[in-house]
Design an enzyme around this catalytic site. Structure first.
Site, short mmCIF file in Angstrom:
data_model
loop_
_atom_site.label_atom_id
_atom_site.label_comp_id
_atom_site.label_asym_id
_atom_site.label_seq_id
_atom_site.Cartn_x
_atom_site.Cartn_y
_atom_site.Cartn_z
N LYS A 221 -4.82 2.01 5.24
CA LYS A 221 -3.54 1.30 5.31
C LYS A 221 -2.40 2.08 4.68
O LYS A 221 -2.60 3.07 3.97
CB LYS A 221 -3.69 -0.08 4.68
CG LYS A 221 -4.41 -1.07 5.59
CD LYS A 221 -4.26 -2.50 5.13
CE LYS A 221 -4.71 -3.47 6.21
NZ LYS A 221 -4.60 -4.87 5.77
N ARG A 255 -13.45 -4.91 5.49
CA ARG A 255 -13.07 -4.65 6.88
C ARG A 255 -12.68 -3.17 6.98
O ARG A 255 -11.71 -2.73 6.37
CB ARG A 255 -11.91 -5.55 7.29
CG ARG A 255 -11.47 -5.42 8.73
CD ARG A 255 -10.35 -6.40 9.04
NE ARG A 255 -9.94 -6.33 10.42
CZ ARG A 255 -9.01 -5.48 10.87
NH1 ARG A 255 -8.39 -4.65 10.03
NH2 ARG A 255 -8.67 -5.47 12.16
#
Length: 286
Positions: A221, A255
């Protein structure tokens, strides 16, 4: 105890959720699993590397071309049905904020609805309750789907995360979602700048202490990229470092894009914490 699909997981049992993007414009793989066969191969590989959950998404999180609910369903529903047929034991999660899509994927075998946008469509939780499937309750800073935060501020970011996710979790149970199938997610990067996401990681133990299973979506991210000043394809090391910290603080579900690497990190942390014996223990015994 966390219960998803046919599986039950003990409190200290780390769980990997592999990302399978059914989009042509995903930020990480740029559509590598948009077509069916590469996507099915991704599922097979992820399961073989240790993923218990596959998370199937039909709309990328960031801004881009509009994707209607009908198009999102077209990208996901048939694929979910095929994954259910080929992999009867895998836990199937679908990343959606729309109740219409949630309804359609539950009809063909989804076990978990991953609502990354913080309950923006409250009917999604009602769908999860009606079908008895799991639900991920995420903090998104009250931002609208597919928008980026702009100069967002919190007096106390973790206090806001707890306020939102705990309320979503309790409402989910109230509308019929099994309590043991509800997870909370701090929502790294969603409605947050990099400093917010770092603080959410540092204080993750406060979420764990609520007793709800905690899911973290850290993989490659922007907060990792900005912290280390690395482009998307060079964020794996930073992601794995953040994964190790999150595991030490008690997060349960991860995840990820890199399943095999994450499995090793989680196993190592679990062994250091005393929750898992070494796979081999010969040193000093020969």
């Amino acid at each position: 105890m966390l219960r998803l699909g046919r599986r039950e997981f003990a409190a200290h049992e780390p769980v990997i959720m592999a990302i399978v993007n059914r989009t042509p414009d995903s930020f990480y793989d740029q559509g590598a699993t948009f077509r069916d066969e590469p996507a099915l191969a991704r599922v097979e590989q992820a399961v073989s590397e240790g993923a218990a959950i596959v998370d199937i998404g039909g709309v990328k999180a960031g801004p881009g071309e509009e994707v209607t609910a009908e198009e999102e369903a077209r990208r996901t529903v048939g694929f979910v049905a095929e994954v259910r047929r080929r992999f009867p034991d895998v836990i199937i999660s679908v990343d959606t904020w729309r109740h219409e899509v949630g309804e359609a994927v539950c009809e063909v075998g989804a076990d978990l609805l991953n609502d990354a946008w913080g309950g923006v469509d409250p009917r999604l939780a009602e769908v999860a309750g009606r079908y008895g499937v799991g639900l991920v309750c995420t903090h998104a800073g009250e931002t609208q789907p597919r928008t980026r935060p702009h100069r967002i501020a919190y007096d106390d970011v973790m206090a806001d995360i707890l306020r939102v996710t705990l309320a979503l979790a309790e409402r989910a149970v109230a509308v019929g979602v099994p309590r043991e199938s509800v997870l909370i997610d701090p929502g790294h990067d969603f409605g947050k700048n990099t400093r917010h996401s770092l603080e959410a990681t540092r204080r993750l133990g406060e979420m764990v202490d609520t007793g709800w299973p905690v899911l973290v979506s850290l993989s490659n991210k922007d907060f990792v990229g900005e912290t280390l000043d690395r482009p998307v394809k060079e964020r794996v090391v930073g992601t794995l470092a953040t994964t190790a910290v999150s595991a030490w603080l008690g997060a349960q579900v991860y995840r990820v894009h890199e399943v095999a690497e994450t499995r090793q990190v989680l196993d190592m942390v679990a062994s250091i914490a005393g929750h898992r014996p070494p796979a081999v223990a010969r040193r000093g015994l020969a």
